[in-house]
Design a protein around this motif. Structure first.
Motif, PDB file in Angstrom:
ATOM      1  N   LYS A  86      -5.503  27.658 -37.259  1.00  0.00           N
ATOM      2  CA  LYS A  86      -4.479  26.564 -37.225  1.00  0.00           C
ATOM      3  C   LYS A  86      -4.762  25.395 -38.466  1.00  0.00           C
ATOM      4  CE  LYS A  86      -3.230  26.938 -32.507  1.00  0.00           C
ATOM      5  NZ  LYS A  86      -3.298  26.098 -31.342  1.00  0.00           N
ATOM      6  N   LYS A  87      -3.929  25.033 -39.121  1.00  0.00           N
ATOM      7  CA  LYS A  87      -4.064  24.394 -40.424  1.00  0.00           C
ATOM      8  C   LYS A  87      -5.012  22.736 -39.893  1.00  0.00           C
ATOM      9  CE  LYS A  87      -0.813  26.602 -43.407  1.00  0.00           C
ATOM     10  NZ  LYS A  87       0.639  26.126 -44.392  1.00  0.00           N
TER      11      LYS A  87
ATOM     12  N   THR B 174     -23.861  19.972 -42.977  1.00  0.00           N
ATOM     13  CA  THR B 174     -22.962  19.327 -43.967  1.00  0.00           C
ATOM     14  C   THR B 174     -21.733  19.907 -43.629  1.00  0.00           C
ATOM     15  OG1 THR B 174     -24.628  19.149 -45.699  1.00  0.00           O
ATOM     16  CG2 THR B 174     -22.347  19.011 -46.186  1.00  0.00           C
ATOM     17  N   ALA B 175     -20.507  19.281 -42.990  1.00  0.00           N
ATOM     18  CA  ALA B 175     -19.206  19.607 -42.602  1.00  0.00           C
ATOM     19  C   ALA B 175     -18.240  18.770 -43.090  1.00  0.00           C
ATOM     20  CB  ALA B 175     -19.348  19.808 -41.225  1.00  0.00           C
ATOM     21  N   THR B 176     -17.134  19.505 -43.844  1.00  0.00           N
ATOM     22  CA  THR B 176     -15.984  18.563 -44.046  1.00  0.00           C
ATOM     23  C   THR B 176     -15.257  18.245 -42.629  1.00  0.00           C
ATOM     24  OG1 THR B 176     -14.724  20.879 -44.209  1.00  0.00           O
ATOM     25  CG2 THR B 176     -15.552  19.916 -46.206  1.00  0.00           C
ATOM     26  N   THR B 177     -14.734  17.082 -42.820  1.00  0.00           N
ATOM     27  CA  THR B 177     -13.989  16.567 -41.417  1.00  0.00           C
ATOM     28  C   THR B 177     -12.631  16.489 -41.666  1.00  0.00           C
ATOM     29  OG1 THR B 177     -14.461  14.352 -42.314  1.00  0.00           O
ATOM     30  CG2 THR B 177     -16.012  15.155 -40.977  1.00  0.00           C
ATOM     31  N   THR B 178     -12.084  16.888 -42.741  1.00  0.00           N
ATOM     32  CA  THR B 178     -10.633  16.881 -42.873  1.00  0.00           C
ATOM     33  C   THR B 178     -10.231  18.035 -43.494  1.00  0.00           C
ATOM     34  OG1 THR B 178     -10.583  15.795 -45.301  1.00  0.00           O
ATOM     35  CG2 THR B 178     -10.856  14.298 -43.371  1.00  0.00           C
ATOM     36  N   ALA B 179      -8.939  18.565 -43.189  1.00  0.00           N
ATOM     37  CA  ALA B 179      -8.417  19.582 -43.743  1.00  0.00           C
ATOM     38  C   ALA B 179      -8.152  19.385 -45.244  1.00  0.00           C
ATOM     39  CB  ALA B 179      -6.983  19.883 -43.142  1.00  0.00           C
ATOM     40  N   GLU B 180      -7.754  18.219 -45.630  1.00  0.00           N
ATOM     41  CA  GLU B 180      -7.595  17.786 -46.950  1.00  0.00           C
ATOM     42  C   GLU B 180      -8.855  18.148 -48.182  1.00  0.00           C
ATOM     43  OE1 GLU B 180      -4.647  16.173 -44.342  1.00  0.00           O
ATOM     44  OE2 GLU B 180      -6.687  15.912 -44.535  1.00  0.00           O
ATOM     45  N   ALA B 181      -9.900  17.640 -47.591  1.00  0.00           N
ATOM     46  CA  ALA B 181     -11.051  18.003 -48.331  1.00  0.00           C
ATOM     47  C   ALA B 181     -11.588  19.323 -48.165  1.00  0.00           C
ATOM     48  CB  ALA B 181     -12.310  17.153 -47.456  1.00  0.00           C
ATOM     49  N   THR B 182     -11.291  20.267 -47.140  1.00  0.00           N
ATOM     50  CA  THR B 182     -11.652  21.671 -47.257  1.00  0.00           C
ATOM     51  C   THR B 182     -10.741  22.228 -48.196  1.00  0.00           C
ATOM     52  OG1 THR B 182     -12.076  21.430 -44.890  1.00  0.00           O
ATOM     53  CG2 THR B 182     -11.876  23.639 -45.869  1.00  0.00           C
ATOM     54  N   GLU B 183      -9.232  21.934 -48.274  1.00  0.00           N
ATOM     55  CA  GLU B 183      -8.377  22.538 -49.115  1.00  0.00           C
ATOM     56  C   GLU B 183      -8.620  22.261 -50.653  1.00  0.00           C
ATOM     57  OE1 GLU B 183      -5.025  24.547 -50.625  1.00  0.00           O
ATOM     58  OE2 GLU B 183      -5.853  24.607 -48.719  1.00  0.00           O
ATOM     59  N   LYS B 184      -9.098  20.943 -51.032  1.00  0.00           N
ATOM     60  CA  LYS B 184      -9.608  20.642 -52.164  1.00  0.00           C
ATOM     61  C   LYS B 184     -10.685  21.607 -52.507  1.00  0.00           C
ATOM     62  CE  LYS B 184     -10.855  17.039 -55.275  1.00  0.00           C
ATOM     63  NZ  LYS B 184     -11.267  15.211 -55.356  1.00  0.00           N
TER      64      LYS B 184
ATOM     65  N   GLY C 177      -8.616  30.274 -44.526  1.00  0.00           N
ATOM     66  CA  GLY C 177      -7.813  29.115 -44.110  1.00  0.00           C
ATOM     67  C   GLY C 177      -8.125  28.250 -43.304  1.00  0.00           C
ATOM     68  N   ALA C 178      -9.506  28.010 -42.728  1.00  0.00           N
ATOM     69  CA  ALA C 178     -10.068  27.296 -41.866  1.00  0.00           C
ATOM     70  C   ALA C 178      -9.807  25.978 -42.554  1.00  0.00           C
ATOM     71  CB  ALA C 178     -11.499  27.532 -41.578  1.00  0.00           C
ATOM     72  N   PRO C 179     -10.039  24.815 -41.513  1.00  0.00           N
ATOM     73  CA  PRO C 179      -9.782  23.497 -41.878  1.00  0.00           C
ATOM     74  C   PRO C 179     -11.193  22.810 -42.137  1.00  0.00           C
ATOM     75  CG  PRO C 179      -9.433  23.751 -39.395  1.00  0.00           C
ATOM     76  CD  PRO C 179      -9.526  25.115 -40.059  1.00  0.00           C
ATOM     77  N   HIS C 180     -12.201  23.709 -41.767  1.00  0.00           N
ATOM     78  CA  HIS C 180     -13.578  23.065 -42.040  1.00  0.00           C
ATOM     79  C   HIS C 180     -14.334  24.069 -42.426  1.00  0.00           C
ATOM     80  CE1 HIS C 180     -12.071  19.567 -39.455  1.00  0.00           C
ATOM     81  NE2 HIS C 180     -11.498  20.522 -38.660  1.00  0.00           N
TER      82      HIS C 180
END
Length: 278
Positions: free
Chosen positions: A94-95, A125-135, A181-184
Motif C-alpha cells: 500500500k502506498k 537507516t530508514a525512510t519514514t515518509t512515502a515522499e522521501a522514498t518516492e524521491k 512500490g514500498a513506502p519505506h
C-alpha cells in the motif's frame, strides 16, 4: 561508569550473576555481595540483570522493574513455527507510510538482536515518509538509466542484467522492480572496525523481519537496493546518512502489504547434515 548496584534486601547471594557473566568480571567474597572488580572487562550485555531471580541487580542505570518478565511472555513453539513458515516476501505494498511510532518500535526492538562480542554497532537507516522514498526511487532509476547508457559493463554480470530488466519495466510499464512500490527502505550498516559488521547487520535485519510480521508489516530482503546504494551509487548511502566508515550489510523495503497470505507453503525437506560421531 557501569553504575553496578545490588539491592541487598533482594539479593539472595545465589551466584547466578557470577556464573553467567561471559567475561567473568563479577565476583563475590564470602559474606559479601556481588561486585565488579574491573569495569573495563564488562561487555555491557546485562546478563547479570537478566539472570537475577529476584531482580536485585541494576547496571548502567537500568532498573530491573522496567524489564519485561519472560515467564509468561514468550511465544509457544507452535506460534514461532507458524510465524517462520508463514512469513512471505512482500512485493506489493500500500502506498501509505507507516506511523513513525511503529517504525521506531520495530527498529528499537530489532536493535536487541545479538552482535559479535556484544558490539551493538548496527545502524538502521530508514525512510519514514512515502515522499522521501518516492524521491529516492526516482533518483535511483535516473541513475540506473545513465549507468546503463554510459557504462561499458559486462553483459554477463547478473547485476547489470537485473538492472536493465528493472529499468525497462519502470520506463516502459511504470513497474517498480527495485523498491517494489514500498513506502519505506531500510539499510543496516555497521562500523568496519567491529569484529563482524556484515554478519551483525544480517542478524539484526532477520530480527526486524520476523518482528515486522507480528505487527502486520510486510518486508522484502532487497539485493537490488543494496547494489544501488553500495556497489553502483554509494553517494546515495552517504546522502541518506550512512557513515563512510560503515559497511552495509544488507537492505530491505517494508510497509503495509497489499496482499494477504492465508496459509503456509509446503517446501521439500530441508538439507540436513547430522553428525552422530566425530
Amino acid at each position: 561508569m557501569l553504575n553496578f548496584k545490588i539491592n541487598e534486601e533482594l539479593c539472595i547471594r545465589c551466584g547466578k550473576c557470577i556464573t553467567d557473566c561471559p567475561p567473568m568480571c563479577i565476583s563475590m567474597q564470602e559474606g559479601d555481595f556481588p561486585v565488579i572488580q574491573d569495569e573495563n572487562n564488562c561487555m555491557l550485555c546485562q546478563h547479570c540483570l537478566a539472570v537475577c531471580p529476584t531482580g536485585a541487580i541494576s547496571i548502567m542505570g537500568a532498573d530491573p522493574a522496567d524489564s519485561i518478565e519472560l515467564q509468561y511472555e514468550l511465544p509457544t513453539a507452535h506460534s514461532m513455527e507458524t510465524l517462520i513458515k508463514g512469513r512471505r516476501s512482500i512485493r506489493k505494498y500500500k502506498k501509505n507510510a507507516l506511523d513513525e511510532k511503529i517504525i521506531t518500535r520495530l527498529l528499537e526492538t530489532a536493535f536487541h538482536a545479538p552482535t559479535g562480542v556484544n558490539a551493538q554497532g548496527v545502524l538502521f537507516t530508514a525512510t519514514t515518509t512515502a515522499e522521501a522514498t518516492e524521491k529516492l526511487r526516482k533518483e535511483i532509476y535516473a541513475k540506473v538509466g545513465k549507468l546503463l547508457e554510459n557504462c561499458d559493463y559486462d553483459k554477463d554480470d547478473l547485476r547489470f542484467q537485473y538492472m536493465n530488466m528493472a529499468y525497462k519495466a519502470y520506463t516502459n510499464h511504470n513497474v517498480d522492480v527495485i523498491l517494489r512500490g514500498a513506502p519505506h527502505i531500510l539499510i543496516a550498516s555497521a562500523p568496519k572496525t567491529i569484529p563482524l559488521p556484515k554478519e551483525d547487520c544480517i542478524i539484526a535485519l532477520s530480527t526486524f523481519d520476523l518482528f515486522a510480521q507480528t505487527m502486520g508489516v510486510g518486508t522484502l530482503w532487497n539485493g537490488m537496493l543494496k547494489w544501488c546504494v553500495d556497489d553502483f551509487f554509494p553517494e546515495l548511502a552517504t546522502r541518506l546518512g550512512v557513515p563512510e566508515d560503515h559497511e552495509i550489510g544488507y537492505c530491505m523495503v517494508f510497509g503495509s502489504p497489499a496482499v494477504q497470505y492465508k496459509r503456509t507453503v509446503q517446501r521439500k525437506p530441508g538439507a540436513l547434515n547430522f553428525v552422530n560421531s566425530f
